[in-house]
Design an enzyme around this catalytic site. Structure first.
Site, PDB file in Angstrom:
ATOM      1  N   ARG A   1      -3.202  -7.063 -47.353  1.00 28.25           N
ATOM      2  CA  ARG A   1      -4.466  -7.791 -47.483  1.00 28.25           C
ATOM      3  C   ARG A   1      -5.532  -7.187 -46.562  1.00 28.25           C
ATOM      4  NH1 ARG A   1      -8.375 -10.115 -44.491  1.00 28.25           N
ATOM      5  NH2 ARG A   1      -6.782 -10.866 -43.041  1.00 28.25           N
ATOM      6  N   ASP A   2      -5.386  -7.354 -45.260  1.00 33.21           N
ATOM      7  CA  ASP A   2      -6.435  -6.892 -44.349  1.00 33.21           C
ATOM      8  C   ASP A   2      -6.517  -5.368 -44.364  1.00 33.21           C
ATOM      9  OD1 ASP A   2      -8.499  -7.195 -42.571  1.00 33.21           O
ATOM     10  OD2 ASP A   2      -7.319  -8.017 -40.941  1.00 33.21           O
TER      11      ASP A   2
ATOM     12  N   HIS B   1      -4.596 -11.330 -33.525  1.00 38.14           N
ATOM     13  CA  HIS B   1      -4.953 -10.502 -34.696  1.00 38.14           C
ATOM     14  C   HIS B   1      -5.981  -9.484 -34.211  1.00 38.14           C
ATOM     15  CE1 HIS B   1      -5.974 -10.115 -39.143  1.00 38.14           C
ATOM     16  NE2 HIS B   1      -7.069  -9.610 -38.589  1.00 38.14           N
TER      17      HIS B   1
ATOM     18  N   HIS C   1      -7.866  -5.892 -34.107  1.00 37.97           N
ATOM     19  CA  HIS C   1      -8.237  -4.613 -34.728  1.00 37.97           C
ATOM     20  C   HIS C   1      -8.304  -3.571 -33.614  1.00 37.97           C
ATOM     21  CE1 HIS C   1      -9.109  -5.881 -38.942  1.00 37.97           C
ATOM     22  NE2 HIS C   1      -9.024  -7.052 -38.355  1.00 37.97           N
TER      23      HIS C   1
ATOM     24  N   CYS D   1     -12.920  -5.028 -41.941  1.00 38.69           N
ATOM     25  CA  CYS D   1     -13.489  -6.123 -42.726  1.00 38.69           C
ATOM     26  C   CYS D   1     -14.795  -5.633 -43.322  1.00 38.69           C
ATOM     27  CB  CYS D   1     -13.730  -7.343 -41.860  1.00 38.69           C
ATOM     28  SG  CYS D   1     -14.566  -8.662 -42.757  1.00 38.69           S
TER      29      CYS D   1
ATOM     30  N   ASN E   1      -6.499  -2.787 -38.486  1.00 44.15           N
ATOM     31  CA  ASN E   1      -5.671  -3.626 -37.629  1.00 44.15           C
ATOM     32  C   ASN E   1      -4.814  -2.707 -36.769  1.00 44.15           C
ATOM     33  OD1 ASN E   1      -5.831  -5.168 -40.465  1.00 44.15           O
ATOM     34  ND2 ASN E   1      -5.614  -6.661 -38.831  1.00 44.15           N
TER      35      ASN E   1
END
Ligand code: HMG
Ligand code: MG
Length: 285
Positions: free
Chosen positions: A13-14, A205, A207, A238, A247
């Site tokens: 996803r990310d 979370h 990055h 993002c 990430n």
């Protein structure tokens, strides 16, 4: 006995949401199926957001339908509104995540609404998910720095984290969206947040734009955090956070945690294969 730290894999996803090339659904499924053999308990594979906003995630239902689900793994999806929730539920996501920002600038850029409006949108999602027995995770973006508003006040993160837990999120994942946090700024934020939400209900979370994500994971361990989000191959970013990069790479997080004496329960060789596959998906663009 060695203490375990969980890595929550968010690469599908990310990691992939920001890729320019529209990655074929079959490639996404192949990545998730490989990751499903590596020992993760949770993998974020989908995002039921507007395809106008994030075209890469438009095939989320097909991805969830096509993967071979392994027993004991929770396959997660992002849901910005009730429509997204209905999509995730129909696609049989095992859990969903609502995502808010601690800064107004990023809330506007990412969700086209204020922080308060985003919470109002989450209320019916949390209500429906509770009735349906679907666990909800909460994200907070820009926990130390916002690309639009500058440094984020730690108190704003604490207030939002407490609110999300109060609304029924089982865990809040703290996003260093643009990878600007340092162990010092992160620690100040975590001091505020753990004053209202225990570290056991928080996840990191981070990055890796600034190359400090592993140091930030290490600093977070001292605040009781035992869950960290990561993406194989360090993919990601993002689309609504200018300059945001990937990430922290799952393999880097794993190596740091193992070097600190923690176990992750992950198969390193499989993670490295998945990282190679993820990088080849990017290279193909
Ligand atoms: P909007 O434009 O204000 O609202 O977007 P809207 O209601 O006018 O919707 C726009 C269009 O999308 C409409 O279509 C809707 O029907 C449709 P049109 O009428 O123009 O044809 N739509 C949807 N379609 C499919 N699924 C839906 C959905 N909702 C509306 N669920 C909205 C508001 C929230 C929809 C939009 O801002 C959005 O989708 N934002 C998501 C942005 C995003 O996905 N960002 C990346 C994920 S967050 C992240 O990466 C950070 C994180 O990793 C943590 C960290 O690192 O900090 C989690
Ligand atoms: Mg992120």
């Amino acid at each position: 006995m060695t203490e375990t730290v969980e890595i929550f894999e968010v690469g599908p996803r990310d990691g992939l949401q920001n890729e320019k090339r529209l990655i074929p659904t079959a490639e996404k499924i192949a990545l998730v199926d490989l990751l499903s053999r590596a020992g993760f308990r949770r993998i974020e594979v989908a995002s039921f957001v507007s395809p106008k906003w994030v075209p890469q995630m438009a095939d989320s239902a097909e991805v969830l339908a096509g993967i071979t689900r392994a027993a004991g793994i929770s396959y997660a999806a992002l849901t910005p509104n009730l429509r997204g929730y209905e999509g995730a539920k129909a696609a049989r996501a095992d859990e969903i995540a609502v995502f808010a920002s601690a800064s107004e600038g990023f809330s506007k850029a990412n969700l086209n609404c204020t922080i308060a409006e985003s919470i109002a949108r989450f209320l019916p999602i949390l209500e429906a998910a509770k009735a349906d027995g679907i666990p909800v995770r909460g994200y907070i973006s820009c926990v130390t720095d916002c690309p639009f508003d500058g440094p984020t006040p730690p108190g704003a993160v604490a207030t939002l984290a407490e609110r999300l837990i109060g609304l029924g999120c089982y865990e809040v994942s703290l996003g260093d969206t643009i990878g600007k946090a340092t162990p010092e700024t992160l620690s100040t934020m975590l001091t505020a947040v753990t004053g209202v939400v225990p570290g056991a209900q928080l996840a990191g979370h981070y990055h890796d734009t600034g190359g400090r994500a592993c140091d930030n994971i290490e600093a977070s361990l001292g605040y009781g955090l035992r869950v960290f989000d990561a993406a194989v191959g360090g993919l990601g970013g993002c689309p609504y956070a200018p300059g945001a990069q990937g990430n922290v790479a799952t393999e880097a997080a794993l190596d740091r945690l193992h070097s600190l004496g923690f176990s992750t329960g992950l198969d390193r060789a499989l993670i490295l294969s998945a990282a190679e596959l993820a990088r080849s998906m990017r290279a193909a663009q």
